[in-house]
Design a protein around this motif. Structure first.
Motif, PDB file in Angstrom:
ATOM      1  N   GLY B  40       0.809  -1.216   0.000  1.00 39.99           N
ATOM      2  CA  GLY B  40       0.000   0.000   0.000  1.00 39.99           C
ATOM      3  C   GLY B  40       0.839   1.260   0.000  1.00 39.99           C
ATOM      4  O   GLY B  40       2.040   1.248   0.249  1.00 39.99           O
ATOM      5  N   VAL B  41       0.170   2.366  -0.259  1.00 40.43           N
ATOM      6  CA  VAL B  41       0.867   3.607  -0.568  1.00 40.43           C
ATOM      7  C   VAL B  41       1.586   4.185   0.637  1.00 40.43           C
ATOM      8  O   VAL B  41       2.642   4.785   0.508  1.00 40.43           O
ATOM      9  CB  VAL B  41      -0.113   4.639  -1.164  1.00 40.43           C
ATOM     10  N   ASP B  77       3.908   4.256 -15.774  1.00 37.24           N
ATOM     11  CA  ASP B  77       4.246   2.870 -16.074  1.00 37.24           C
ATOM     12  C   ASP B  77       2.995   1.991 -16.011  1.00 37.24           C
ATOM     13  O   ASP B  77       2.780   1.138 -16.876  1.00 37.24           O
ATOM     14  CB  ASP B  77       5.287   2.374 -15.068  1.00 37.24           C
ATOM     15  N   VAL B  78       2.184   2.214 -14.992  1.00 37.38           N
ATOM     16  CA  VAL B  78       0.957   1.423 -14.873  1.00 37.38           C
ATOM     17  C   VAL B  78       0.030   1.703 -16.046  1.00 37.38           C
ATOM     18  O   VAL B  78      -0.658   0.804 -16.537  1.00 37.38           O
ATOM     19  CB  VAL B  78       0.271   1.716 -13.524  1.00 37.38           C
ATOM     20  N   TYR B  79       0.011   2.943 -16.507  1.00 38.06           N
ATOM     21  CA  TYR B  79      -0.819   3.281 -17.654  1.00 38.06           C
ATOM     22  C   TYR B  79      -0.387   2.542 -18.913  1.00 38.06           C
ATOM     23  O   TYR B  79      -1.097   2.553 -19.913  1.00 38.06           O
ATOM     24  CB  TYR B  79      -0.788   4.792 -17.915  1.00 38.06           C
ATOM     25  N   GLY B  80       0.766   1.929 -18.873  1.00 32.99           N
ATOM     26  CA  GLY B  80       1.201   1.147 -20.012  1.00 32.99           C
ATOM     27  C   GLY B  80       0.599  -0.248 -20.029  1.00 32.99           C
ATOM     28  O   GLY B  80       0.718  -0.956 -21.016  1.00 32.99           O
ATOM     29  N   GLU B  81      -0.045  -0.651 -18.945  1.00 37.47           N
ATOM     30  CA  GLU B  81      -0.560  -2.025 -18.851  1.00 37.47           C
ATOM     31  C   GLU B  81      -1.748  -2.302 -19.778  1.00 37.47           C
ATOM     32  O   GLU B  81      -1.720  -3.282 -20.519  1.00 37.47           O
ATOM     33  CB  GLU B  81      -0.944  -2.333 -17.401  1.00 37.47           C
ATOM     34  N   PRO B  82      -2.796  -1.494 -19.726  1.00 35.51           N
ATOM     35  CA  PRO B  82      -3.950  -1.854 -20.563  1.00 35.51           C
ATOM     36  C   PRO B  82      -3.610  -1.694 -22.031  1.00 35.51           C
ATOM     37  O   PRO B  82      -2.969  -0.718 -22.425  1.00 35.51           O
ATOM     38  CB  PRO B  82      -5.030  -0.866 -20.135  1.00 35.51           C
ATOM     39  N   TRP B 113      -3.736   1.715  -5.141  1.00 37.53           N
ATOM     40  CA  TRP B 113      -3.054   2.920  -4.662  1.00 37.53           C
ATOM     41  C   TRP B 113      -2.984   3.982  -5.751  1.00 37.53           C
ATOM     42  O   TRP B 113      -2.664   5.131  -5.491  1.00 37.53           O
ATOM     43  CB  TRP B 113      -1.640   2.548  -4.207  1.00 37.53           C
ATOM     44  N   ILE B 114      -3.284   3.621  -7.005  1.00 37.46           N
ATOM     45  CA  ILE B 114      -3.161   4.593  -8.079  1.00 37.46           C
ATOM     46  C   ILE B 114      -4.368   5.521  -8.120  1.00 37.46           C
ATOM     47  O   ILE B 114      -4.307   6.594  -8.741  1.00 37.46           O
ATOM     48  CB  ILE B 114      -2.982   3.877  -9.436  1.00 37.46           C
ATOM     49  N   GLY B 164     -14.272   7.807 -11.518  1.00 40.03           N
ATOM     50  CA  GLY B 164     -15.075   7.899 -10.299  1.00 40.03           C
ATOM     51  C   GLY B 164     -15.357   6.549  -9.695  1.00 40.03           C
ATOM     52  O   GLY B 164     -15.141   6.323  -8.501  1.00 40.03           O
ATOM     53  N   ILE B 165     -15.825   5.628 -10.511  1.00 33.75           N
ATOM     54  CA  ILE B 165     -16.197   4.331  -9.933  1.00 33.75           C
ATOM     55  C   ILE B 165     -14.955   3.548  -9.542  1.00 33.75           C
ATOM     56  O   ILE B 165     -14.934   2.865  -8.513  1.00 33.75           O
ATOM     57  CB  ILE B 165     -17.098   3.530 -10.906  1.00 33.75           C
ATOM     58  N   ALA B 166     -13.879   3.693 -10.303  1.00 30.01           N
ATOM     59  CA  ALA B 166     -12.659   2.971  -9.960  1.00 30.01           C
ATOM     60  C   ALA B 166     -12.048   3.533  -8.677  1.00 30.01           C
ATOM     61  O   ALA B 166     -11.517   2.786  -7.852  1.00 30.01           O
ATOM     62  CB  ALA B 166     -11.652   3.058 -11.106  1.00 30.01           C
ATOM     63  N   THR B 167     -12.147   4.846  -8.499  1.00 30.40           N
ATOM     64  CA  THR B 167     -11.633   5.447  -7.275  1.00 30.40           C
ATOM     65  C   THR B 167     -12.378   4.917  -6.056  1.00 30.40           C
ATOM     66  O   THR B 167     -11.776   4.538  -5.048  1.00 30.40           O
ATOM     67  CB  THR B 167     -11.778   6.977  -7.342  1.00 30.40           C
TER      68      THR B 167
END
Lengths: 241, 241
Positions: B40-41, B77-82, B113-114, B164-167
């Motif tokens: 966790g963050v 970096d995480v944004y590179g996953e999808p 944590w993102i 919103g929903i993911a947050t």
DNA sequence: ACATCATGCGTACAGTGTTCGCATCGAAAG
DNA sequence: CTTTCGATGCGAACACTGTACGCATGATGT
């Protein structure tokens, strides 16, 4: 000098007889909100807050268990700001929901530091003000005619949209506030870097460069209204098949 | 003992000749993501990260300017996953957007944590992976037939909903992860407190108690799909008047 | 062989949230 | 009026944090 004067603490070194009212939880929460609004979330420390209230940092712990709990209280307090229309007749539900969503967005823009906590309101933080707000909003969806098993999902959809766009706007405004510039100055200053970054993605540049001379705040308002209308369109379609 | 041995550092006390590969920015980012996922963050500190990499904390600063910058790198970096479908024909745009939205949600749930940083992606953080994703998504709206001045707003609406929903989900899952229980155990354990808190707002209780025996993860999936369909309904209505 | 430069890292500093024990207060009890 | 007692304020201390600085050491170029 009479002998009844204690040697360790004279009248001068001894602190004044306490004239301050006792610290209350409400005072602490109110001052924390003021500090957060003025300086942002990373400037909130217990020592700084204590100084502002004229007390030592550790005194706060008599009224608040931890900083996390203080933030919970602060968040719920802010949730008390918007007044959500309670009594609705089914025909005007869309206006009522639009008004509620607009108030929630305004609340977030007044207190941008609240955005990262917004997602936690619901199951995680269940303060009285947040509950009152949720209950009133749900009543609007009930009055609109959503079946019982769909009310929750419909409200969740609306809330997700509001939280999402308010989070994005709040992050953006917080950054500008820290820079000390106005929104227009900031946008103008970023443009070269933005153009550079979008060199390989010209599509991303098209929309924003078309509106180069429009007031940025106006753009944000329009975008919020547009998306809200689309979400409500999609929800309305479920009511009248 | 020969005299050429320095008295202050013998062969034994002196550290081994460095056999480690040089630290790279990529290694640091990758290890930071692993640490964030695992703990966790608020468990991410430069010292802890350094220890995991077998180096001192301050060595990291040779490759990364600050912790904030590290987080920017980590987020991109995480944004590179999808992987976002790039080539779309206009008829299947809805399927493509649904797929992208689902991937973005899955990304967020893999790395809860993102979530608080999500709102900042766009104007604030403009990393290459985030830009690539945005550009590809915008291309899907373009292929769908949205006029140039509406493409941005339409994509913004979709992104606001997803963020919103993911947050909200991520905050919820982070809390559960910290508690050490499974999602079902946690929900069951919270129920008494929830019933107590909703005593004055019975409306809020209706929806959740109806689904008491359904697997909570299934409920979240359904809610996401429901809202996504409503948002896309509302957007589609703009294309076929 | 020597000079140059990037890299690792020990030390240190200012600042954080929080705990503990002591001093002091207001009000209740004798 | 005196005594007791629980609630409150607070100074000192602890374990941490992010990060600046300077020195040592390694690899590299001449």
């Amino acid at each position: 000098m009479p002998a009844d004067e204690k040697p360790t603490a004279s009248v001068w070194t001894r602190p004044r007889p306490r004239q301050r009212e006792h610290l209350t939880r409400e005072q602490i929460v109110a001052e924390a909100i003021r500090l957060l609004d003025a300086e942002g979330v990373e400037e909130l420390s217990m020592r700084k807050l204590g100084t502002r209230l004229g007390t030592a940092a550790t005194s706060l712990y008599r009224h608040v268990a931890s900083k996390d709990e203080l933030i919970e209280l602060v968040v719920d307090d802010v949730y008390g700001e918007p007044d959500v229309p309670t009594a609705v007749d089914g025909t005007r539900w869309r206006a009522a929901v639009t008004r509620t969503a607009t108030e929630l967005r305004a609340m977030t823009l007044r207190h941008p530091w609240i955005a990262p906590e917004l997602g936690q309101v619901g199951l995680v933080h269940i303060g009285p003000n947040a509950m009152r707000m949720s209950s009133a909003l749900l009543a609007q969806f009930e009055a609109a005619g959503f079946p019982a098993d769909e009310m929750d999902q419909a409200m969740g959809t609306l809330m997700a949209y509001v939280i999402g766009i308010a989070t994005a706007e709040a992050a953006y405004l917080s950054l500008i506030a820290r820079s000390g510039k106005t929104e227009q100055e900031w946008v103008a200053g970023l443009r070269p870097a933005f153009d550079e970054a979008t060199r390989e993605h010209p599509r991303l540049r098209a929309g924003s460069s078309a509106q180069q001379d429009v007031h940025p705040q106006r753009i944000r308002d329009d975008n919020f209204a547009y998306g809200l209308d689309r979400v409500l369109d999609g929800l309305t379609a479920r009511l009248t098949p």
